[in-house]
Design an enzyme around this catalytic site. Structure first.
Site, PDB file in Angstrom:
ATOM      1  N   LYS A 135      52.065  78.090  60.202  1.00  0.00           N
ATOM      2  CA  LYS A 135      52.802  79.111  60.001  1.00  0.00           C
ATOM      3  C   LYS A 135      54.394  78.595  60.195  1.00  0.00           C
ATOM      4  CE  LYS A 135      49.972  82.632  62.511  1.00  0.00           C
ATOM      5  NZ  LYS A 135      49.868  83.341  63.562  1.00  0.00           N
ATOM      6  N   THR A 136      54.281  77.733  59.189  1.00  0.00           N
ATOM      7  CA  THR A 136      55.619  76.830  58.410  1.00  0.00           C
ATOM      8  C   THR A 136      56.576  77.398  57.409  1.00  0.00           C
ATOM      9  OG1 THR A 136      54.423  74.935  58.051  1.00  0.00           O
ATOM     10  CG2 THR A 136      55.125  74.853  60.017  1.00  0.00           C
TER      11      THR A 136
END
Length: 298
Positions: free
Chosen positions: A143-144
């Site tokens: 979840k970057t």
């Protein structure tokens, strides 16, 4: 004498990383640099200061240095990558033409601030897990930020945790949407094995003990127990380990709703991997500033 491993995280970076720095500089100065016109090209020296209100981990040196090297400046570091520092600390000295230093200032500081923030948070979460007696793997998630993943994953590694998979090609991960679209966990695993070959691990996200049992039976390498907590988590893990002992090799991963406050509840050594986005989403950046020093003859 060989130098410390803390100096060599940059060896992990792919050949393309410097072009990303170029793109960031182009984004910040797409046309005229009006401020640069004002200050001109006299040689100047600037101090990078680590500020804020907490002990922090320095991370992101290669990116910071590359920003200024592309602008014809030099950077002298006074701390190693991964080293702790307390505010206010003189972290590095940048030398070059005044307009070039200011051209790179905000890009370089933004990268360093976020990367160091992630490294600091990663180290804190790992330290809390160890204090709770947890001996296994702490990992980030995917979840970057699009376009900034390399820096964020790098910060996790400098902070001492596992970066987990870096992209869709790093490992096969089958989540609920894959499973629903395939009809079942078993079908999804069979299809993935056809194309994934022997070199990729296969992880399956499950919502219950029954789903975990099916994933193990179908040959998954890693079972992600998503949002299963407390006594239920411990019970599921222990029952499945007992059932499959000597029959299958697999790892258990716990993910979802892990925070610093509840980490001790999930930090049980029956779980091989604790993965959490808390180490990089909504992380407080570390405050740095770059101050050009007044020439002694002025």
């Amino acid at each position: 004498m060989a130098s410390s491993h803390l100096e060599h995280y940059e060896y992990l970076l792919p050949p393309s990383w410097k072009t990303q720095v170029t793109a960031w500089l182009q984004e910040d100065a797409p046309s005229f640099d009006y401020g640069g016109f004002v200050v001109g090209e006299d040689q100047r020296e600037a101090f990078l200061l680590g500020k804020g209100f907490q002990t922090a981990v320095l991370a992101g040196k290669p990116f910071f240095t590359e920003v200024f090297e592309q602008l014809g400046c030099t950077v002298e570091w006074h701390l190693e990558e991964g080293e702790n520092f307390d505010p206010v600390k003189h972290v590095a000295t940048v030398r070059g033409k005044a307009r070039q230093i200011l051209l790179g200032e905000r890009v370089a500081l933004n990268i360093l601030a976020r990367c160091s923030g992630i490294a600091t948070k990663s180290k804190r979460v790992k330290d809390l897990a160890r204090q709770a007696g947890y001996k296994n793997i702490i990992a980030g998630t995917r979840k970057t930020t699009p376009g900034f993943r390399l820096v964020e994953k790098y910060g996790m590694l400098v902070g001492g945790i596992d970066g987990h998979r870096h992209d869709l090609s790093s490992m096969i991960m089958l989540k609920d949407n894959h499973i629903w679209s395939s009809g079942s966990i078993t079908n999804a695993i069979k299809q993935a094995r056809k194309v994934g070959g022997f070199s990729l691990l296969l992880e399956v996200e499950v919502q219950s003990e029954a789903e975990a049992d099916e994933a193990i039976d179908a040959g998954a390498d890693i079972i992600m127990l998503d949002n299963i907590e407390g006594n239920e988590l411990v019970g599921v893990v222990r029952r499945l380990r007992e059932k499959w002992a000597g029959k299958r090799k697999f790892l258990f991963e716990s993910s979802g709703n892990i925070t610093e406050k509840n980490l001790h509840e999930r930090a049980i050594n029956e779980i091989d991997i604790l993965s959490t986005s808390v180490v990089h989403q909504s992380v407080q950046h570390i405050d740095f500033s770059l101050k050009i020093q007044k020439p002694k003859n002025l």
